[in-house]
Design a protein around this motif. Structure first.
Motif, mmCIF file in Angstrom:
data_model
loop_
_atom_site.group_PDB
_atom_site.id
_atom_site.type_symbol
_atom_site.label_atom_id
_atom_site.label_comp_id
_atom_site.label_asym_id
_atom_site.label_seq_id
_atom_site.Cartn_x
_atom_site.Cartn_y
_atom_site.Cartn_z
ATOM 1 N N SER A 1 2.154 8.757 -6.677
ATOM 2 C CA SER A 1 0.779 8.334 -6.415
ATOM 3 C C SER A 1 0.345 7.361 -7.508
ATOM 4 O O SER A 1 0.382 7.698 -8.689
ATOM 5 C CB SER A 1 -0.160 9.538 -6.394
ATOM 6 O OG SER A 1 0.209 10.452 -5.374
ATOM 7 N N LEU B 1 0.813 -1.209 0.000
ATOM 8 C CA LEU B 1 0.000 0.000 0.000
ATOM 9 C C LEU B 1 0.848 1.260 0.000
ATOM 10 O O LEU B 1 0.538 2.232 -0.680
ATOM 11 C CB LEU B 1 -0.931 0.011 1.212
ATOM 12 C CG LEU B 1 -1.899 -1.165 1.329
ATOM 13 C CD1 LEU B 1 -2.701 -1.048 2.611
ATOM 14 C CD2 LEU B 1 -2.813 -1.232 0.120
ATOM 15 N N VAL B 2 1.921 1.234 0.797
ATOM 16 C CA VAL B 2 2.795 2.392 0.928
ATOM 17 C C VAL B 2 4.236 1.922 1.023
ATOM 18 O O VAL B 2 4.538 0.944 1.712
ATOM 19 C CB VAL B 2 2.462 3.225 2.191
ATOM 20 C CG1 VAL B 2 3.378 4.452 2.277
ATOM 21 C CG2 VAL B 2 1.009 3.645 2.204
ATOM 22 N N ARG C 1 -2.402 3.788 -4.059
ATOM 23 C CA ARG C 1 -1.203 3.468 -3.288
ATOM 24 C C ARG C 1 -0.181 4.598 -3.415
ATOM 25 O O ARG C 1 -0.233 5.388 -4.352
ATOM 26 C CB ARG C 1 -0.613 2.147 -3.770
ATOM 27 C CG ARG C 1 -1.519 0.952 -3.493
ATOM 28 C CD ARG C 1 -0.958 -0.338 -4.054
ATOM 29 N NE ARG C 1 -0.850 -0.261 -5.507
ATOM 30 C CZ ARG C 1 0.141 -0.800 -6.209
ATOM 31 N NH1 ARG C 1 1.120 -1.454 -5.615
ATOM 32 N NH2 ARG C 1 0.152 -0.686 -7.517
ATOM 33 N N THR D 1 1.679 -3.054 4.259
ATOM 34 C CA THR D 1 0.613 -3.820 3.618
ATOM 35 C C THR D 1 -0.605 -3.759 4.549
ATOM 36 O O THR D 1 -0.584 -3.088 5.571
ATOM 37 C CB THR D 1 1.026 -5.282 3.380
ATOM 38 O OG1 THR D 1 1.161 -5.955 4.645
ATOM 39 C CG2 THR D 1 2.350 -5.358 2.623
ATOM 40 N N ARG D 2 -1.665 -4.474 4.217
ATOM 41 C CA ARG D 2 -2.866 -4.459 5.054
ATOM 42 C C ARG D 2 -2.582 -4.989 6.462
ATOM 43 O O ARG D 2 -3.115 -4.490 7.439
ATOM 44 C CB ARG D 2 -3.971 -5.301 4.420
ATOM 45 C CG ARG D 2 -4.590 -4.690 3.178
ATOM 46 C CD ARG D 2 -5.450 -3.488 3.521
ATOM 47 N NE ARG D 2 -6.043 -2.902 2.304
ATOM 48 C CZ ARG D 2 -6.611 -1.720 2.277
ATOM 49 N NH1 ARG D 2 -6.664 -0.982 3.382
ATOM 50 N NH2 ARG D 2 -7.117 -1.237 1.157
ATOM 51 N N MET E 1 6.125 -2.783 -6.241
ATOM 52 C CA MET E 1 4.757 -2.275 -6.359
ATOM 53 C C MET E 1 4.194 -2.329 -7.770
ATOM 54 O O MET E 1 2.998 -2.123 -7.967
ATOM 55 C CB MET E 1 4.697 -0.835 -5.835
ATOM 56 C CG MET E 1 5.120 -0.697 -4.381
ATOM 57 S SD MET E 1 5.018 1.006 -3.738
ATOM 58 C CE MET E 1 3.231 1.243 -3.633
#
Length: 257
Positions: free
Chosen positions: A134, A73-74, A139, A160-161, A108
């Motif tokens: 971005s 995610l980041v 993400r 991640t989550r 990613m």
């Protein structure tokens, strides 16, 4: 050696003669030279591998395996050090940030929708740059590269989550953090809002190796046909497109994405 027009000319000439090439990063300083090298490799059907050495850092490779099936995610990367005389004719984006841009794409994937950047100027172009990438699906990746920081930092953070990963490139160290909920100390269930947080930290065993040796072994394996080229010219060109997009923003032009 810093890429130049002669650099591209020599590389193309060698590949046209059937010579497989491992070219140090960055592949080239402009898109025309980069395309010449990529097209020469395709036309001659030879291997063109680019020296993005952090791809062969064992901590990064272990992280890539652990991320299988998880969406990053980041990503946050910091590559910072003090001013040195090693490189004086390219800015910090092409010199240092290029490593982490390659790793962000490696972990990613593509689909970057926009790029933002700001910098502290130096005598040979920006010496301290922060960029925000971005992705089209929301993400994010933030990267900072510096040649004016009085400490050497080579770090990557991945969210991640369910997990948070940290990589220390220099020490080849990989940590995993996971936060869970346990029964509250008063005996109440977590669902009642009375719970304690339990942060599980794990140090992943990373078998330390010399990335340069691994990079050379990979190149030989690609030439011999034992595995696919993970760092080919086309991938390196995608990384350079990000470099040029960031440089274009810092110089007030619309070049890049």
């Amino acid at each position: 050696a810093v890429p130049s027009a002669l650099h591209a000319e020599v590389g193309c000439a060698l590949m046209e003669r059937g010579v497989h090439c491992l070219i140090e990063k960055p592949l080239a300083l402009d898109r025309t030279q980069a395309r010449l090298l990529v097209d020469a490799a395709d036309s001659a059907n030879v291997v063109l591998q680019v020296g993005h050495i952090e791809r062969f850092n064992p901590a990064v490779r272990q992280l890539k395996q652990l991320l299988a099936g998880e969406l990053v995610l980041v990503a946050n990367a910091r590559r910072m050090s003090a001013l040195s005389g090693r490189v004086t004719d390219i800015d910090v984006v092409m010199d240092l940030m290029v490593h982490d841009l390659d790793i962000v794409l490696f972990l990613m994937g593509d689909g970057i929708g926009s790029v933002e950047a700001c910098a502290v100027p130096g005598p040979n172009g920006p010496d301290h740059v922060t960029a925000l990438l971005s992705f089209e699906d929301g993400r994010l990746a933030s990267l900072t590269a510096s040649r004016i920081t009085q400490n050497q930092i080579r770090e990557l953070e991945v969210t991640t989550r369910g997990r948070f990963f940290t990589v220390d490139y220099s020490n080849q160290e990989l940590l995993i953090f996971r936060q869970g909920r346990i029964r509250g100390v008063d005996g109440f269930e977590a669902s009642e809002g009375r719970y304690a947080l339990d942060v599980d930290t794990r140090r992943v065993f990373v078998r330390r190796t010399e990335p340069l040796v691994a990079e050379l072994q990979h190149f030989v394996g690609v030439v011999r046909g034992t595995h696919a080229n993970e760092v080919d010219g086309r991938g390196a060109l995608e990384t350079l497109d990000l470099v040029w997009a960031i440089q274009g923003l810092l110089h007030g032009s619309a070049d890049g994405l």
